[in-house]
Write a protein that holds these residues in place. Structure first.
Motif, short mmCIF file in Angstrom:
data_model
loop_
_atom_site.label_atom_id
_atom_site.label_comp_id
_atom_site.label_asym_id
_atom_site.label_seq_id
_atom_site.Cartn_x
_atom_site.Cartn_y
_atom_site.Cartn_z
N GLN A 5 38.97 -1.53 -3.43
CA GLN A 5 38.08 -2.05 -2.39
C GLN A 5 37.03 -2.97 -2.97
N THR A 6 36.64 -3.99 -2.19
CA THR A 6 35.54 -4.85 -2.61
C THR A 6 34.33 -4.66 -1.71
N ASN A 7 34.53 -4.05 -0.54
CA ASN A 7 33.43 -3.82 0.38
C ASN A 7 32.86 -2.43 0.11
N MET B 248 25.91 -3.43 -10.89
CA MET B 248 24.47 -3.42 -10.64
C MET B 248 23.67 -3.79 -11.88
N TYR B 249 24.10 -3.29 -13.04
CA TYR B 249 23.28 -3.45 -14.24
C TYR B 249 23.75 -4.56 -15.16
N MET B 250 25.05 -4.85 -15.19
CA MET B 250 25.56 -5.76 -16.21
C MET B 250 25.72 -7.18 -15.71
N VAL C 74 27.38 -6.73 2.06
CA VAL C 74 27.98 -5.40 1.89
C VAL C 74 29.14 -5.42 0.89
N GLU C 75 29.29 -6.54 0.16
CA GLU C 75 30.32 -6.56 -0.88
C GLU C 75 29.76 -5.95 -2.16
N ILE C 76 30.66 -5.46 -3.01
CA ILE C 76 30.20 -4.91 -4.28
C ILE C 76 29.47 -5.99 -5.07
N ALA C 77 29.99 -7.24 -4.98
CA ALA C 77 29.38 -8.34 -5.73
C ALA C 77 27.93 -8.57 -5.30
N ASP C 78 27.59 -8.21 -4.07
CA ASP C 78 26.21 -8.42 -3.61
C ASP C 78 25.23 -7.49 -4.31
#
Lengths: 169, 488
Positions: B299-301, B436-438, B361-365
Motif C-alpha cells: 500500500q502507498t496510502n 518519516m525520519y530518513m 494521505v500518501e506515505i510519501a507525504d
C-alpha cells in the motif's frame, strides 16, 4: 385437502410475485408484483391461523409500505433507467450457482428428511384475542428494551437520511 | 400501568449509561438549530461531557452487576470492560474530529449525535445477553456508522465508502439475522444461556445439519462485522473513503463491540459446539492474518495501509478466539484494548497530517515529519512500534498473551504462523517510520500547521495508554481475567 390446495395457491402467488418483482423492467410493475407476493405471504399466515399477523401484513406492508414505495417510484423519474441496458453479464454464473444450491438443498432435504424436525411450537393455539394479548405482553414486558431501542434505530435512520440527502444543513 | 411493568430502580441504574447517551444525543439535535454556526464546538463539549458522565455511570453500575430487563442485558465485568473501551474510543474520536470538521466547514450537531447513538449501540452489544437485543444493538451501531462514513456528502470517496459499507453491511446483517432465526427454530429461545442448555441437553439434542447451518449463518454475519477473512473485502475501501476521524472510530469502537458480541456468542451460547467451530475459526484466523499483512505490504496510502493492518489485527484476536478458553478470552480482551488505543492514536496523527480535504494521505507525504514536527513523528513512531509488537508497548504484551494462550492450548501451528505474520508486519510499519525520519520533506508542499489541541490531547492520551499497558499489563489483565470467568 382444501387447505393443501390453498397452501399451494398462496405459495405460488408469493413465488410468482417475487420472480416478477426482480424480472420486470418497469419499476411500477415491479412494485405491484411485490404486492402480489406479499399478499401470498399474508395468505400463508392465515392458513397458519395467525390472524393477527395476516392483518398486520395487509395493513402495514400492502397498505402502508407499498403505497410509499409507489409514491417514491412515481416521484423519481425512472423512465431513463428503464431504457438503460440491464446487467445480465454474469447470468451464466448466476444460473449455475442457483442450480447448484438447489441441488445441494434437494440432496440434503431428501437425505435428512426424517431427522429434520424443528422445535415444538407453542402448545395449543390460544384464541385470537388472547394471542394478541400474549403478543402485547411479551412485547412490552419481556422485550421492552429491544422495543424501545428499535425506536432509537428509527430515529437514527431518519436523521441519517436527512443528513445524507440535504445539500446544506 | 401495572406494577409488574415498571422496571426496578436497580435495572434502570444498570442501563443508565445508554440512557444518558441517548438523551444527550437527542438534546444535541434539539440544540443544533439554536446554535450559531461558529459555536458548534459547544455541542462537541456537550457530547464529550456526556461520554465522561457515561464512563462514571458505567463505573457505578459495575459495582452492582447482574441482569436487567428480563435477562435482555447482563451487566457483568465482561460487559463493563467493553463499555469502558467503546466510551474511551468515543472520547478520543470527538477530540480528533472537532478541528477536522471545523477546518472543512462541516461541523454540525448531527455528527456528534450520530456518534453518541453509535456508541449506545456498541454499549448494548457489549452487555446484551440475548440474540434479539444483540442484533438491535448492532443495527443501532451500524446504521449510525453508515451515515458517519458518508458524512461529507459532497466528497466522492465519502459517498463510495458509505454506499459500500451500507450495501455490504446490510447483506451481512441479513445473514446474522437468518442465523438468529435458525437458532430460535432449533432451540426455541434467543437467550444465550438457554441456548447453551438447549444445545447441551441430550434429550432434545438438536439436529446437526440445522445447528451447522445456524452456526454458519451467524459466523458469516459476525466475521463481516469484525472484518475477518473471507469477509474482509469492504474494509480497505470503507476505511480509505471515510473521513479520517471516522475511520479512527470505525477501526476501534465498532470492531471492539463486534468482538465482544462474537466472544459472548461463541463462548456462552454456542460453547457446546466448540469442536465444530474450531476448524472454522482456525482457518479464518490464519487467512485473516495472511491477507491483511500481505496486502498491507504494497500500500502507498496510509489510511489503506492501516485498514489492512486492522484486518491482520482482527486475525490475531481470532487466534485467541479459536482457543475457546477463558484465558483466550482474557487475551483477546487485552489485545482489543491495546489495539484500540494504538490504532486511534495513529489515526489521530494521520488526521493531523492529512489536513483539509485530506490531500496528504500518501506515505510519501509523511516524509520529513521527523524534522518538521518531531513530537508528532515521535508519537506516530510509538503507535507504529506498538502495532508491530515491540516490547515496552501495549502491542507486545497483547501479542505475547495471545500466542502464549495458543501454545498452552495446543494450537502450536497457528501460533507459529501467527508469529511469522507479525514479523512480516514489521516491514510495512517500519517503512513508514523510515520515510518519516530518513527522507527529506518534499519541496513546495504547503506548510504543516501546528497540531490542534484536541488531536494533540488524543494522541498523547493514546500514547500514555499504550505505554501504560506496555509497562503495567497486569493492571488491565487482572480485570480481563476476572471478566472472563463468566465463561467457565
Amino acid at each position: 385437502m382444501l387447505e393443501t390446495l390453498f397452501f399451494y395457491a398462496f405459495a405460488a402467488l408469493a413465488l410468482l410475485g417475487a420472480i416478477l418483482t426482480v424480472t420486470l423492467r418497469n419499476a411500477v410493475h415491479c412494485a405491484i408484483s411485490l404486492i402480489a407476493s406479499l399478499a401470498g405471504v399474508a395468505g400463508l399466515f392465515l392458513l397458519q391461523r395467525a390472524e393477527f399477523l395476516f392483518a398486520v401484513q395487509i395493513v402495514l406492508y400492502i397498505g402502508g409500505i407499498m403505497v410509499l414505495f409507489l409514491f417514491v417510484i412515481m416521484l423519481v423519474n425512472l423512465d431513463a433507467a428503464a431504457r438503460e441496458r440491464q446487467y445480465h453479464r454474469q447470468w451464466i454464473a448466476g444460473a449455475l450457482s442457483v442450480v447448484g444450491t438447489g441441488l445441494i438443498f434437494a440432496y440434503f432435504l431428501t437425505r435428512g428428511a426424517e431427522s429434520l424436525k424443528l422445535n415444538e411450537p407453542v402448545p395449543a393455539g390460544p384464541r385470537n384475542s388472547e394471542a394478541v394479548q400474549m403478543l402485547a405482553d411479551s412485547l412490552f414486558r419481556e422485550y421492552l428494551v429491544p422495543f424501545e431501542v428499535a425506536s432509537l434505530l428509527l430515529l437514527i435512520a431518519i436523521v441519517g437520511s436527512v443528513v445524507m440527502a440535504k445539500k446544506r444543513i | 400501568m401495572p406494577a409488574s411493568f415498571m422496571p426496578s430502580a436497580q435495572e434502570l441504574m444498570r442501563f443508565a449509561p445508554e440512557m444518558l447517551l441517548t438523551l444527550a444525543g437527542t438534546l444535541i439535535m434539539l440544540l443544533e438549530p439554536f446554535t450559531e454556526s461558529g459555536n458548534k464546538s459547544r455541542l462537541a463539549w456537550l457530547a464529550l461531557g456526556a461520554l465522561l458522565a457515561a464512563l462514571g455511570l458505567t463505573a457505578v453500575s459495575a459495582a452492582d452487576p447482574g441482569p436487567a430487563f428480563s435477562n435482555m442485558l447482563l451487566i457483568d465485568e465482561f460487559g463493563t470492560f467493553f463499555r469502558f473501551l467503546v466510551l474511551a474510543v468515543g472520547v478520543l474520536t470527538i477530540l480528533i474530529s472537532t478541528h477536522y470538521l471545523r477546518s472543512g466547514g462541516h461541523e454540525s450537531g448531527e455528527f456528534y449525535a450520530l456518534l453518541l447513538f453509535s456508541i449506545v449501540g456498541q454499549c448494548i452489544m457489549a452487555t446484551a445477553n440475548e440474540l434479539i437485543m444483540l442484533f438491535i444493538g448492532l443495527e443501532v451501531s451500524s446504521i449510525a456508522s453508515y451515515v458517519l462514513a458518508g458524512y461529507l456528502r459532497d466528497d466522492k470517496r465519502n459517498n463510495e465508502s458509505a454506499l459500500k459499507y451500507f450495501l455490504l453491511g446490510s447483506f451481512a446483517t441479513a445473514f446474522l439475522l437468518y442465523g438468529i432465526a435458525w437458532t430460535y427454530g432449533i432451540t426455541g429461545t434467543t437467550d444465550l444461556s438457554l441456548i447453551r442448555s438447549a444445545l447441551l441437553n441430550p434429550a432434545s439434542r438438536p439436529n446437526e445439519v440445522l445447528t451447522a447451518a445456524a452456526s454458519a449463518f451467524l459466523f458469516v454475519g459476525l466475521a463481516f462485522k469484525v472484518s475477518a477473512a473471507p469477509f474482509q473485502m469492504w474494509t480497505p475501501d470503507v476505511y480509505q473513503g471515510a473521513p479520517a476521524p471516522v475511520t479512527a472510530f470505525f477501526s476501534a469502537g465498532p470492531k471492539a463491540a463486534a468482538f465482544a458480541m462474537f466472544l459472548r456468542i461463541v463462548l456462552t451460547g454456542f460453547e457446546p459446539l466448540k469442536k465444530e467451530w474450531e476448524p472454522l475459526l482456525w482457518v479464518s484466523a490464519l487467512a485473516t492474518m495472511i491477507i491483511g499483512n500481505f496486502a498491507a505490504l504494497r500500500q502507498t496510502n496510509v489510511k489503506r495501509l492501516l485498514a489492512y493492518s486492522s484486518i491482520s489485527h482482527a486475525g490475531y484476536v481470532l487466534v485467541a478466539l479459536t482457543t475457546h478458553s477463558g484465558p483466550g478470552a482474557a487475551a483477546a480482551m487485552f489485545y482489543l484494548a491495546a489495539y484500540c488505543f494504538m490504532n486511534v492514536g495513529a489515526f489521530a496523527i494521520i488526521t493531523h497530517v492529512a489536513r483539509r480535504d485530506e490531500r496528504y494521505v500518501e506515505i510519501a507525504d509523511l516524509a520529513g515529519l521527523g524534522t518538521r514536527q518531531p513530537l508528532m513523528a515521535g508519537l506516530l513512531t510509538v503507535f507504529l512500534l506498538s502495532l508491530t509488537g515491540i516490547p515496552l508497548t501495549a502491542g507486545f504484551f497483547g501479542k505475547f498473551y495471545i500466542f502464549k494462550v495458543a501454545l498452552d492450548q495446543g494450537f502450536i501451528w497457528l501460533a507459529i504462523l501467527g508469529l511469522l505474520n507479525s514479523a512480516l508486519a514489521a516491514y510495512y510499519y517500519l517503512r513508514v517510520i523510515v520515510v518519516m525520519y530518513m527522507e527529506p520533506a518534499p519541496e513546495g508542499e504547503g506548510e504543516l500547521p501546528a497540531p490542534a489541541a484536541g488531536v494533540l490531547a488524543a494522541a498523547v492520551g493514546s500514547a500514555i495508554a499504550t505505554f501504560f499497558l506496555g509497562l503495567f499489563p497486569s493492571s488491565l489483565l487482572d480485570f480481563a481475567d476476572k471478566a472472563r470467568r463468566i465463561f467457565n
